[in-house]
Design a protein around this motif. Structure first.
Motif, PDB file in Angstrom:
ATOM      1  N   ILE A  90       0.865  -1.029  -0.023  1.00 10.39           N
ATOM      2  CA  ILE A  90       0.069   0.041  -0.009  1.00 10.39           C
ATOM      3  C   ILE A  90       0.987   1.276  -0.093  1.00 10.39           C
ATOM      4  CG2 ILE A  90      -1.531   1.142   1.339  1.00 10.39           C
ATOM      5  CD1 ILE A  90      -2.719  -1.304  -0.081  1.00 10.39           C
ATOM      6  N   ALA A  91       1.867   1.114   0.771  1.00 11.82           N
ATOM      7  CA  ALA A  91       2.880   2.454   0.725  1.00 11.82           C
ATOM      8  C   ALA A  91       4.271   1.918   1.281  1.00 11.82           C
ATOM      9  CB  ALA A  91       2.126   3.190   1.707  1.00 11.82           C
ATOM     10  N   VAL A  92       5.142   2.834   0.883  1.00 11.07           N
ATOM     11  CA  VAL A  92       6.581   2.642   0.965  1.00 11.07           C
ATOM     12  C   VAL A  92       7.273   3.399   2.241  1.00 11.07           C
ATOM     13  CG1 VAL A  92       6.895   1.587  -1.063  1.00 11.07           C
ATOM     14  CG2 VAL A  92       7.432   4.020  -0.989  1.00 11.07           C
ATOM     15  N   GLU A  93       8.445   3.385   2.149  1.00 13.44           N
ATOM     16  CA  GLU A  93       9.116   4.153   3.336  1.00 13.44           C
ATOM     17  C   GLU A  93       8.768   5.581   3.099  1.00 13.44           C
ATOM     18  OE1 GLU A  93      13.742   4.862   2.413  1.00 13.44           O
ATOM     19  OE2 GLU A  93      13.299   2.937   3.028  1.00 13.44           O
ATOM     20  N   GLY A  94       8.579   6.293   4.538  1.00 13.95           N
ATOM     21  CA  GLY A  94       8.423   7.823   4.038  1.00 13.95           C
ATOM     22  C   GLY A  94       6.718   8.103   3.799  1.00 13.95           C
ATOM     23  N   ASP A  95       5.948   7.304   3.301  1.00 12.15           N
ATOM     24  CA  ASP A  95       4.646   7.649   3.078  1.00 12.15           C
ATOM     25  C   ASP A  95       3.664   7.688   4.362  1.00 12.15           C
ATOM     26  OD1 ASP A  95       5.286   7.640   0.481  1.00 12.15           O
ATOM     27  OD2 ASP A  95       4.410   5.527  -0.053  1.00 12.15           O
ATOM     28  N   THR A  96       2.806   8.353   4.244  1.00  8.36           N
ATOM     29  CA  THR A  96       1.779   8.404   5.594  1.00  8.36           C
ATOM     30  C   THR A  96       0.478   7.899   4.683  1.00  8.36           C
ATOM     31  OG1 THR A  96       2.811  10.121   6.461  1.00  8.36           O
ATOM     32  CG2 THR A  96       0.529   9.685   7.066  1.00  8.36           C
ATOM     33  N   VAL A  97       0.099   6.554   5.601  1.00  3.22           N
ATOM     34  CA  VAL A  97      -1.306   6.099   5.254  1.00  3.22           C
ATOM     35  C   VAL A  97      -2.282   6.276   6.174  1.00  3.22           C
ATOM     36  CG1 VAL A  97      -1.947   3.474   4.784  1.00  3.22           C
ATOM     37  CG2 VAL A  97       0.311   4.192   4.519  1.00  3.22           C
ATOM     38  N   GLU A  98      -3.395   6.519   5.750  1.00  3.79           N
ATOM     39  CA  GLU A  98      -4.766   6.411   6.774  1.00  3.79           C
ATOM     40  C   GLU A  98      -5.967   5.954   5.695  1.00  3.79           C
ATOM     41  OE1 GLU A  98      -6.836  10.167   8.838  1.00  3.79           O
ATOM     42  OE2 GLU A  98      -5.659  10.794   7.136  1.00  3.79           O
ATOM     43  N   MET A  99      -7.173   5.468   6.778  1.00  2.22           N
ATOM     44  CA  MET A  99      -8.416   5.096   6.004  1.00  2.22           C
ATOM     45  C   MET A  99      -9.462   5.745   6.505  1.00  2.22           C
ATOM     46  SD  MET A  99      -9.628   2.965   3.892  1.00  2.22           S
ATOM     47  CE  MET A  99      -8.579   1.745   3.498  1.00  2.22           C
ATOM     48  N   LYS A 100     -10.022   6.684   5.980  1.00  2.00           N
ATOM     49  CA  LYS A 100     -11.229   7.355   6.523  1.00  2.00           C
ATOM     50  C   LYS A 100     -12.537   7.108   5.417  1.00  2.00           C
ATOM     51  CE  LYS A 100      -9.566  11.390   6.376  1.00  2.00           C
ATOM     52  NZ  LYS A 100      -9.487  13.025   6.668  1.00  2.00           N
ATOM     53  N   ASP A 101     -13.560   6.569   6.266  1.00  2.00           N
ATOM     54  CA  ASP A 101     -14.862   6.309   5.435  1.00  2.00           C
ATOM     55  C   ASP A 101     -14.462   5.547   4.161  1.00  2.00           C
ATOM     56  OD1 ASP A 101     -16.114   8.041   7.323  1.00  2.00           O
ATOM     57  OD2 ASP A 101     -15.660   9.824   6.200  1.00  2.00           O
ATOM     58  N   ASP A 102     -14.068   4.428   4.299  1.00  2.23           N
ATOM     59  CA  ASP A 102     -13.697   3.336   3.183  1.00  2.23           C
ATOM     60  C   ASP A 102     -12.815   4.025   2.089  1.00  2.23           C
ATOM     61  OD1 ASP A 102     -14.534   0.936   4.046  1.00  2.23           O
ATOM     62  OD2 ASP A 102     -16.707   1.165   2.925  1.00  2.23           O
ATOM     63  N   GLN A 103     -12.094   5.101   2.375  1.00  3.43           N
ATOM     64  CA  GLN A 103     -11.218   5.685   1.421  1.00  3.43           C
ATOM     65  C   GLN A 103      -9.838   5.602   1.890  1.00  3.43           C
ATOM     66  OE1 GLN A 103     -11.791   7.856  -1.739  1.00  3.43           O
ATOM     67  NE2 GLN A 103     -13.036   6.034  -1.581  1.00  3.43           N
ATOM     68  N   LEU A 104      -8.925   5.196   1.154  1.00  2.87           N
ATOM     69  CA  LEU A 104      -7.537   5.054   1.450  1.00  2.87           C
ATOM     70  C   LEU A 104      -6.676   6.186   0.843  1.00  2.87           C
ATOM     71  CD1 LEU A 104      -5.010   3.230   2.459  1.00  2.87           C
ATOM     72  CD2 LEU A 104      -4.820   2.333   0.038  1.00  2.87           C
ATOM     73  N   VAL A 106      -3.123   7.932   0.913  1.00  2.00           N
ATOM     74  CA  VAL A 106      -1.451   7.829   1.027  1.00  2.00           C
ATOM     75  C   VAL A 106      -1.023   9.304   0.577  1.00  2.00           C
ATOM     76  CG1 VAL A 106       0.522   6.795   0.219  1.00  2.00           C
ATOM     77  CG2 VAL A 106      -1.187   5.217   0.328  1.00  2.00           C
ATOM     78  N   ASN A 107      -0.323   9.956   1.634  1.00  2.00           N
ATOM     79  CA  ASN A 107       0.352  11.259   1.520  1.00  2.00           C
ATOM     80  C   ASN A 107      -0.859  12.150   1.380  1.00  2.00           C
ATOM     81  OD1 ASN A 107       2.803  10.215   2.028  1.00  2.00           O
ATOM     82  ND2 ASN A 107       3.230   9.972  -0.107  1.00  2.00           N
ATOM     83  N   GLY A 108      -1.923  11.827   2.026  1.00  2.00           N
ATOM     84  CA  GLY A 108      -3.189  12.800   1.729  1.00  2.00           C
ATOM     85  C   GLY A 108      -3.880  12.799   0.515  1.00  2.00           C
ATOM     86  N   GLU A 109      -3.680  11.974  -0.339  1.00  2.00           N
ATOM     87  CA  GLU A 109      -4.211  11.716  -1.586  1.00  2.00           C
ATOM     88  C   GLU A 109      -4.898  10.316  -1.368  1.00  2.00           C
ATOM     89  OE1 GLU A 109      -2.105  12.602  -5.202  1.00  2.00           O
ATOM     90  OE2 GLU A 109      -1.041  14.194  -4.333  1.00  2.00           O
ATOM     91  N   VAL A 110      -6.300  10.284  -2.281  1.00  2.00           N
ATOM     92  CA  VAL A 110      -7.130   9.258  -2.218  1.00  2.00           C
ATOM     93  C   VAL A 110      -6.282   8.205  -3.308  1.00  2.00           C
ATOM     94  CG1 VAL A 110      -9.357   8.592  -2.974  1.00  2.00           C
ATOM     95  CG2 VAL A 110      -9.200  10.385  -1.800  1.00  2.00           C
ATOM     96  N   VAL A 111      -6.353   6.801  -2.958  1.00  2.00           N
ATOM     97  CA  VAL A 111      -5.678   5.814  -3.607  1.00  2.00           C
ATOM     98  C   VAL A 111      -6.892   5.267  -4.440  1.00  2.00           C
ATOM     99  CG1 VAL A 111      -4.429   3.955  -3.672  1.00  2.00           C
ATOM    100  CG2 VAL A 111      -3.624   5.727  -2.248  1.00  2.00           C
ATOM    101  N   ASP A 112      -6.824   5.269  -5.626  1.00  2.00           N
ATOM    102  CA  ASP A 112      -7.694   4.222  -6.344  1.00  2.00           C
ATOM    103  C   ASP A 112      -7.256   2.961  -6.246  1.00  2.00           C
ATOM    104  OD1 ASP A 112      -9.658   3.724  -8.578  1.00  2.00           O
ATOM    105  OD2 ASP A 112      -8.102   3.611 -10.135  1.00  2.00           O
ATOM    106  N   GLU A 113      -8.267   2.015  -6.185  1.00  2.00           N
ATOM    107  CA  GLU A 113      -8.129   0.597  -5.705  1.00  2.00           C
ATOM    108  C   GLU A 113      -9.121  -0.238  -6.503  1.00  2.00           C
ATOM    109  OE1 GLU A 113      -6.598  -0.156  -1.425  1.00  2.00           O
ATOM    110  OE2 GLU A 113      -8.413   0.996  -1.063  1.00  2.00           O
ATOM    111  N   PRO A 114      -8.784  -0.386  -7.809  1.00  2.00           N
ATOM    112  CA  PRO A 114      -9.664  -1.082  -8.836  1.00  2.00           C
ATOM    113  C   PRO A 114      -9.525  -2.536  -8.376  1.00  2.00           C
ATOM    114  CG  PRO A 114      -7.596  -0.590  -9.860  1.00  2.00           C
ATOM    115  CD  PRO A 114      -7.661   0.284  -8.618  1.00  2.00           C
ATOM    116  N   TYR A 115      -8.608  -3.130  -7.785  1.00  2.00           N
ATOM    117  CA  TYR A 115      -8.520  -4.478  -7.383  1.00  2.00           C
ATOM    118  C   TYR A 115      -9.664  -4.851  -6.416  1.00  2.00           C
ATOM    119  CZ  TYR A 115      -5.291  -2.044  -4.671  1.00  2.00           C
ATOM    120  OH  TYR A 115      -4.793  -1.084  -3.492  1.00  2.00           O
TER     121      TYR A 115
END
Length: 187
Positions: A90-104, A106-115
């Motif tokens: 999901i993320a590599v060193e230095g990245d900040t990860v968070e989950m809010k309201d079913d949205q992932l 990484v570094n404050g940006e929404v990650v598209d998860e088509p899988y």
């Protein structure tokens, strides 16, 4: 020289050639399994619907000698001395990860998860509202990766065990080969 002696030498030479071929084949198999590719059996449902329990796949061990793992890749890693896990980076060193309201994020940006689309559709059809529980921001330490299973409500991953060390990574899952009817690339 008699015909019998020549025949004996010929058989001895042929036997020696077979032994050499067998030793070379075993050495090549060992090198390939150790450094290039290895089979892996998916155990559990943490990667549903991408990968299924008891599917067999090939892990590319060589790729991470050439470069670091990237977000979105499915990797196998040593969870402890006895078990290997398979999860998605999901993320590599230095990245900040968070989950809010079913949205992932990484570094404050929404990650598209088509899988996750098929899994989310199935969850919503069952009336499940949250596919992934919220968690506060986590910054990935140097030399580590943040990994999660695709079956977010049923996965022991970095949310539980913390970021994993890059040195624990065995390799990248390339394709499933068993059952043969489910042969496919794992990306």
């Amino acid at each position: 020289m008699s015909e019998e002696v020549t025949s004996h030498r010929s058989k001895k030479h042929e036997s020696w050639e077979w032994i050499k071929a067998l030793v070379i084949a075993i050495a090549l198999a060992f090198l390939i399994r150790t450094f290039l590719f290895a089979p892996f059996i998916v155990q559990g449902e943490s990667m549903e619907t991408t990968l299924h329990n008891n599917e067999k796949l090939v892990v590319n061990k060589a790729i991470y000698y050439l470069r670091d793992p990237k977000p979105g890749e499915i990797i196998v890693f040593h969870a402890d001395e006895e078990r290997d896990y398979i999860k998605r980076v999901i993320a590599v060193e230095g990245d900040t990860v968070e989950m809010k309201d079913d949205q992932l994020f990484v570094n404050g940006e929404v990650v598209d998860e088509p899988y996750l689309e098929r899994k989310e559709e199935r969850a919503r059809a069952k009336g499940e509202r949250n596919f992934t529980h919220d968690f506060p921001p986590v910054t990935v330490p140097e030399g580590h990766l943040f990994v999660m299973g695709d079956n977010r409500l049923n996965s022991e991953d970095s949310r539980v065990i913390g970021p994993i060390e890059e040195s624990a990574v065995v390799g990248r899952a390339e394709f499933t080969f068993w059952p043969i009817s489910e042969f496919r690339m794992t990306r």
